[in-house]
Design an enzyme around this catalytic site. Structure first.
Site, short mmCIF file in Angstrom:
data_model
loop_
_atom_site.label_atom_id
_atom_site.label_comp_id
_atom_site.label_asym_id
_atom_site.label_seq_id
_atom_site.Cartn_x
_atom_site.Cartn_y
_atom_site.Cartn_z
N TYR A 109 59.48 -69.44 -68.98
CA TYR A 109 59.17 -70.93 -68.87
C TYR A 109 59.90 -71.57 -68.05
O TYR A 109 61.25 -71.21 -68.09
CB TYR A 109 59.38 -71.23 -70.61
CG TYR A 109 59.35 -72.98 -70.69
CD1 TYR A 109 58.11 -73.52 -71.07
CD2 TYR A 109 60.52 -73.81 -70.30
CE1 TYR A 109 57.80 -74.83 -71.01
CE2 TYR A 109 60.33 -75.15 -70.31
CZ TYR A 109 59.11 -75.73 -70.74
OH TYR A 109 58.80 -77.01 -70.74
N GLU A 197 55.99 -79.06 -65.77
CA GLU A 197 56.10 -77.75 -66.82
C GLU A 197 55.25 -76.45 -66.18
O GLU A 197 54.06 -76.68 -66.19
CB GLU A 197 55.62 -78.17 -68.29
CG GLU A 197 55.77 -77.08 -69.10
CD GLU A 197 55.61 -77.71 -70.63
OE1 GLU A 197 56.77 -77.91 -71.36
OE2 GLU A 197 54.32 -78.01 -70.75
#
Length: 386
Positions: A109, A197
């Site tokens: 991530y 993101e």
């Protein structure tokens, strides 16, 4: 402003970030033409909506046979996806992104955003990719690493090293990781993004980094100087009332409650919503008409509130500084007469020309409840809708 995954990946690619090969389809007529341009044995079909949780709602499908691809895509078009972010009404799928499937070795991530508290750029890194990052932060906060950096023209190498350190990359992957972090930073600065993101950021079986999913938000206040970003706006993904609000330069966000709010000033609007909740009800919207609203703007705001069928009553809370209370009163009267107001209305006025504004409302034939202060206003509107 939000954009779709495929649009975010196009921007990432333009800035040198590694993304998978894919095509976007806008109608069933394009399916055969578009899928023939892909060169893979397996494909991932992704519904393009502005909401997370697509996979659990049936909006992401792995297809292992190219012959099945047409039917899978055709079935997804027009499907209404209901996720934890769409609300019970869901979102209809009107665009589909098909990309070549990736062999995943590891999921990571990575995100970057404007951190208002520190006035810095925050990069968030985690080895727990492919999951809801809020859940990871809540259950295993030690797996979330935040690196804050000062705003400048270029990000420094030692800052990049700190950002990618949790991933434990080999030398080849570190080179790719540095290119990716540079890309995210440059997009944030050069395109006025407020959030980027990548979840998941994967290491594939070929030992390469790849952005498997991407999300980008942009600063609405900077859109005027980013026409190339503004043209990516998909009005189908926005609330019709919020689109209408933007035409009148109104700050409006639809919520789920029964009491419509019209307030001048964001801080006062937040306080108004808080006190409605304090007295046991929920606000139907956030609506800031601004400091110098005209009669026409107030009228548009009033009509906007009443387009929400959940609204059972309206609370108007105005502190007149730049804005004159008599102007607001005239706008409210015009709108109320035009749409034949049928729900309770409580008005609290204070500040510039509040006596004149109150007099205008008192002389009207409308059933308007006056309030002496915000506490009194909240009590009256909650009682009025019972």
């Amino acid at each position: 402003m939000n954009i779709h995954e495929y649009q975010a990946k196009e921007i990432l690619k333009d800035f040198g970030a590694p993304v998978s090969t894919g095509v976007v389809i806008y109608s069933k007529d394009e399916i055969l033409e578009k899928i023939n341009s892909l060169n893979s044995k397996e494909f991932v079909v992704k519904a393009q909506i502005h909401a997370g949780g697509r996979g659990k709602a049936g909006g992401v499908k792995l297809v292992k046979d190219k012959n099945e691809l047409e039917s899978v895509v055709a079935k997804m078009f027009g499907k209404v996806l209901i996720t934890h972010q769409t609300g019970p009404e869901g979102k209809e799928v009107k665009r589909i992104y098909i990309e070549e499937a990736s062999n995943i070795s590891k999921e990571l991530y990575l995100s970057c955003l404007v951190d208002r508290e520190s006035s810095k750029i925050a990069f968030i890194s985690s080895t727990e990719g492919g999951m809801d990052i809020e859940k990871v932060a809540s259950e295993t906060p030690s797996k979330i690493i935040t690196t804050k950096i000062d705003l400048k023209n270029e990000i420094l190498d030692d800052e990049i090293d700190k950002i990618i350190a949790p991933f434990k990359l080999n030398e080849k992957q570190k080179v790719e990781g540095k290119k990716l972090v540079n890309a995210l930073y440059n997009i944030l600065i050069q395109k006025d993004a407020s959030l980027i993101e990548i979840n998941p950021l994967i290491i594939n079986k070929k030992d390469n980094l790849l952005c498997l999913d991407a999300k980008m938000n942009f600063d609405d206040n900077a859109i005027f100087r980013r026409p190339e970003i503004f043209k990516l706006r998909d009005l189908n993904e926005e609330e019709p009332a919020e689109i209408e609000a933007s035409k009148h330069d109104l700050a409006y966000i639809k919520l789920g409650g029964a009491i419509g709010c019209m307030v001048n000033g964001a801080g006062l609007a937040m306080a108004t919503m808080d006190i409605i909740k304090l007295y046991g009800e929920e606000p139907a919207n956030f609506l800031d008409v601004g400091g110098g609203a005209s009669k026409e703007k107030v009228s548009a705001a009033f009509k906007l509130i009443l387009t929400d069928k959940n609204v059972k009553g309206i609370l108007i809370n105005i502190f007149g500084g730049i804005m004159r209370c008599d102007i607001l009163a005239q706008g409210v009267l015009e709108a109320a007469k035009e749409i034949n107001l049928s729900v309770p209305l409580v008005v609290r006025l204070a500040g510039t020309n509040f006596k004149e504004g109150k007099e205008i409302l008192d002389k009207s034939n409308l059933k308007i409840l006056s309030a002496s202060d915000l506490n009194d206003a909240a009590k009256k509107i909650v009682e009025a809708i019972k």
